[in-house]
Design an enzyme around this catalytic site. Structure first.
Site, short mmCIF file in Angstrom:
data_model
loop_
_atom_site.label_atom_id
_atom_site.label_comp_id
_atom_site.label_asym_id
_atom_site.label_seq_id
_atom_site.Cartn_x
_atom_site.Cartn_y
_atom_site.Cartn_z
CG ASP A 83 -2.00 1.05 1.15
OD1 ASP A 83 -2.50 1.31 0.05
OD2 ASP A 83 -2.34 1.62 2.20
CG ASN A 91 -5.67 10.88 -4.23
OD1 ASN A 91 -5.16 10.90 -5.35
ND2 ASN A 91 -6.13 9.77 -3.68
CG HIS A 96 -8.82 12.41 -6.86
ND1 HIS A 96 -8.79 11.34 -5.98
CD2 HIS A 96 -9.53 13.38 -6.23
CE1 HIS A 96 -9.46 11.64 -4.88
NE2 HIS A 96 -9.92 12.87 -5.00
CG ASP A 100 -6.15 8.35 -11.16
OD1 ASP A 100 -6.37 7.80 -10.06
OD2 ASP A 100 -7.05 8.86 -11.85
CD GLU A 122 -9.38 -4.62 -8.90
OE1 GLU A 122 -9.48 -3.54 -9.49
OE2 GLU A 122 -10.34 -5.40 -8.74
#
Length: 205
Positions: A83, A91, A96, A100, A122
């Site tokens: 993570d 963000n 965002h 991404d 994912e």
């Protein structure tokens, strides 16, 4: 037999032969296009749109197959969860779209370091078959280090760096577990890495 109709008959025969040749080629072309479209659709269904990593469903199905192969071959497997540390701040600070971009950068870095038969899903879940504790740990460490050294581009030639926390679970041949168990053990190790200060790899015990 009919000299006065020779030209018409010749043209009709040639047209017929041409149609007999074109028809199979047309059918073959249609089948090729259809097969390509089906392959593209299958790829879209099986992969995340943003990162091109496997969807959770496809990852689980693929792990089930590799687990059975590992069991039959008495191989050790590894499951990794990772993570991005403080990703919400990325963000919040950059937007965002940049977030991404950071996710995509992570995936590209991970894919470059994995072996061809390893799986990346994912939510940054990794399944490694035919490995061992030392190899899997070194791979996880290499991923962590490489991601922390890879700049994420911003506007005006600016950039920033991200770090990750990693949880690793080793599954021995004599102790094959369910996929749910793999997720839980690796996830628990991931949160232990976060509690211990982040930016590190923790092996589930």
């Amino acid at each position: 037999l009919y000299p006065d109709q020779y030209l018409n008959n010749t043209i009709s025969i040639r047209l017929g032969l041409i149609m007999m040749t074109i028809a199979p080629l047309t059918v073959s072309s249609i089948n090729m296009v259809r097969s390509k479209l089906i392959q593209e659709l299958q790829h879209i269904i099986a992969h995340d749109e943003l990162t091109s990593s496997l969807t959770r469903r496809q990852l689980i199905q693929s792990i089930q197959i590799l687990q059975q192969q590992a069991k039959d071959s008495a191989q050790t497997t590894a499951f990794i969860m990772l993570d991005i540390d403080h990703f919400k701040q990325v963000n919040d600070n950059y937007g965002h779209q940049i977030g991404d971009r950071a996710l995509q950068s992570c995936v590209h870095t991970i894919q470059a370091l994995l072996k061809p038969h390893d799986l990346l899903g994912e939510e940054f879940a990794i399944f490694m078959s035919n490995t061992d504790t030392v190899t899997a740990y070194h791979c996880a460490e290499k991923i962590r280090e490489k991601i922390s050294q890879t700049p994420i581009a911003l506007e005006h030639q600016d950039y920033f760096y991200i770090q990750i926390s990693v949880g690793l679970y080793i599954c021995k041949p004599e102790n094959q577990q369910s996929i749910e168990y793999l997720f839980k053990q690796a996830d628990d190790a991931l949160y232990q890495a976060k509690r211990q200060g982040r930016n590190q790899v923790v092996i589930s015990t």
